[in-house]
Design an enzyme around this catalytic site. Structure first.
Site, PDB file in Angstrom:
ATOM      1  N   ARG A 158       1.782  45.596 -25.398  1.00  0.00           N
ATOM      2  CA  ARG A 158       2.978  46.184 -24.790  1.00  0.00           C
ATOM      3  C   ARG A 158       2.763  47.670 -24.518  1.00  0.00           C
ATOM      4  NH1 ARG A 158       7.652  47.003 -21.991  1.00  0.00           N
ATOM      5  NH2 ARG A 158       9.042  48.460 -23.035  1.00  0.00           N
ATOM      6  N   GLN A 195      13.787  50.310 -18.371  1.00  0.00           N
ATOM      7  CA  GLN A 195      14.641  51.227 -19.115  1.00  0.00           C
ATOM      8  C   GLN A 195      15.709  51.805 -18.189  1.00  0.00           C
ATOM      9  OE1 GLN A 195      11.302  51.469 -19.021  1.00  0.00           O
ATOM     10  NE2 GLN A 195      10.751  50.785 -21.068  1.00  0.00           N
ATOM     11  N   GLU A 245      11.349  45.271 -21.909  1.00  0.00           N
ATOM     12  CA  GLU A 245      10.834  44.307 -22.882  1.00  0.00           C
ATOM     13  C   GLU A 245      11.303  42.876 -22.633  1.00  0.00           C
ATOM     14  OE1 GLU A 245      10.373  45.929 -27.055  1.00  0.00           O
ATOM     15  OE2 GLU A 245      11.817  47.408 -26.293  1.00  0.00           O
ATOM     16  N   ASP A 297       6.380  45.246 -10.034  1.00  0.00           N
ATOM     17  CA  ASP A 297       6.923  45.423 -11.380  1.00  0.00           C
ATOM     18  C   ASP A 297       7.486  46.833 -11.493  1.00  0.00           C
ATOM     19  OD1 ASP A 297       7.509  45.218 -14.093  1.00  0.00           O
ATOM     20  OD2 ASP A 297       5.459  45.685 -14.727  1.00  0.00           O
ATOM     21  N   THR A 330       4.291  41.132 -18.464  1.00  0.00           N
ATOM     22  CA  THR A 330       3.517  39.966 -18.895  1.00  0.00           C
ATOM     23  C   THR A 330       3.365  38.969 -17.754  1.00  0.00           C
ATOM     24  OG1 THR A 330       4.420  40.269 -21.124  1.00  0.00           O
ATOM     25  CG2 THR A 330       3.311  38.182 -20.666  1.00  0.00           C
TER      26      THR A 330
END
Length: 399
Positions: free
Chosen positions: A191, A225, A57, A221, A62
């Site tokens: 998201r 996590q 996040e 990308d 993005t």
């Protein structure tokens, strides 16, 4: 190429994205045009590989979306429609999380109608409805307009909630329309957890002053996590630049996967691991201090980084040439200094993945960014691209 990029990162001063300029006369043009063209061709023939790293996040996906918008003509109508279930899920998870936290935080609903709407939402499964029926829409609208839910949202740093929750709930009436097609801004705010590795390839024009033509980039990308980070090493080979994203706004939040761990502390710990990783030692390192717009909103709402990082108080007491900084400015400088301190600390090699003993000579190039702001990302990436091309020419001893 790797070392050239690294040198260029050291040579260029860090400037906030908002004040960057990208005039072609920033770069020397005195060489013969044909010489420049030949050298630019050498750069063009090499694909620049960029790896996006950072915690979950932080905004990595993005950035990938922005590259598509800026360099691959954005999204078709069919691709936009494919994003609808993802956006619906973002809305559903957000309202479900807010309703679920009301009792935990001891907040009452503002009306009996809102309580009935909450019971309805809690009776639904975790997955969003396929279609936004009238009953569902009425309940979501009632809840988002409830004073209790808004009070719960104001304390959303105390539980996991999407950064885009307010954006989507504020736009719920538009999104729930039967003819809805996601806008570019909607897609940027959507998201979905990244698992595995994704890649985007695009070409960027080279300024005429540097020979013209195009440069090809490959951007990777990877999931941020903890359980996804063991996959990162699969894409380390051949990487010429690392874009490390860190969310400035997460100073008062804890990890989803570990509620005892502060998110910003986790990001700093991860940055240290990336900085010291021997497989990335020759790659240029650029840090995007992202989501500073959300950070500023939090500070205006009364949140203070000193409550989570007590050392901030001493940092603000240091002598400065300009003492007219506001709290947002101090907070941005404090977070950046945390990163700078990591790059300057000597360290020992504790595992085979770390570089050897000593103080690294590498330096970082820092940008404060808003990943959902296309203009900001365009300016930042334009500057990075020009640095790469300019350094390839100057490294040949011609400037």
């Amino acid at each position: 190429m790797k070392l050239r990029l690294l040198r260029c990162l050291r040579q260029q001063p860090a400037k906030p994205a908002a004040v960057m300029t990208h005039k072609e006369d920033q770069y020397p043009v005195s060489l013969d045009h044909h010489v420049l063209k030949d050298m630019a061709k050498g750069v063009r023939d090499t694909t620049v590989k960029i790896l996006l790293l950072g915690t979950a996040e932080s905004g990595k996906t993005t950035i990938i979306k922005q590259m598509r918008i800026l360099h691959i003509n954005g999204f078709t109508d069919d691709e936009r429609r494919e994003k609808i279930p993802e956006i619906y899920q973002n809305i559903h998870e957000s309202i479900l999380q807010l309703v679920g936290q009301m009792g935990v935080l001891g907040i009452d609903f503002g009306s009996c109608t809102s309580e009935r709407s909450a019971d309805y939402i809690l009776s639904l499964p975790g997955s969003a409805p396929e279609y936004m029926n009238e009953e569902y829409c009425d309940h979501v609208t009632t809840l988002w307009n409830d004073v209790g839910i808004r009070a719960c949202y104001d304390r959303s740093n105390e539980f996991p909630l999407l950064d885009s929750a307010k954006y989507f709930l504020d736009n719920f009436v538009r999104i729930s329309d039967a003819e809805y097609i996601p806008s570019t801004e909607d897609i940027l705010h959507s998201r979905k957890i990244t698992t595995g590795i994704s890649q985007i390839t695009f070409r960027v024009p080279i300024p005429k002053s540097m020979g013209g033509g195009e440069q090809q980039f490959q951007m990777y990308d990877v999931g941020g996590q903890r359980d996804q980070r063991n996959k990162w090493i699969q894409v380390f080979e051949g990487i010429q630049a690392v874009l490390f994203l860190i969310s400035c706004s997460e100073f008062d939040q804890n990890l989803r996967e570990d509620p005892s761990q502060n998110r910003l502390q986790e990001a700093l710990k991860l940055f240290r691991a990336v900085w010291q990783n021997r497989f990335l030692a020759s790659a240029g390192l650029i840090v995007f201090l992202n989501k500073y717009d959300i950070m500023e909103r939090k500070i205006r709402a009364g949140k203070h980084i000193v409550d989570y990082f007590p050392e901030y108080e001493d940092f603000c007491k240091r002598p400065q040439q300009d003492n007219c900084f506001g709290e947002s400015d101090w907070t941005k400088m404090f977070i950046k200094q945390k990163l700078v301190d990591i790059t300057q600390e000597p360290f020992k090699r504790h595992s085979r993945n770390q570089v050897d003993l000593g103080t690294s000579e590498r330096e970082c190039y820092y940008h404060f960014t808003v990943a959902t702001d296309t203009r900001c990302i365009r300016d930042v990436f334009c500057d990075v691209q020009k640095m790469i091309l300019s350094e390839n020419v100057s490294s040949m001893g011609l400037f």
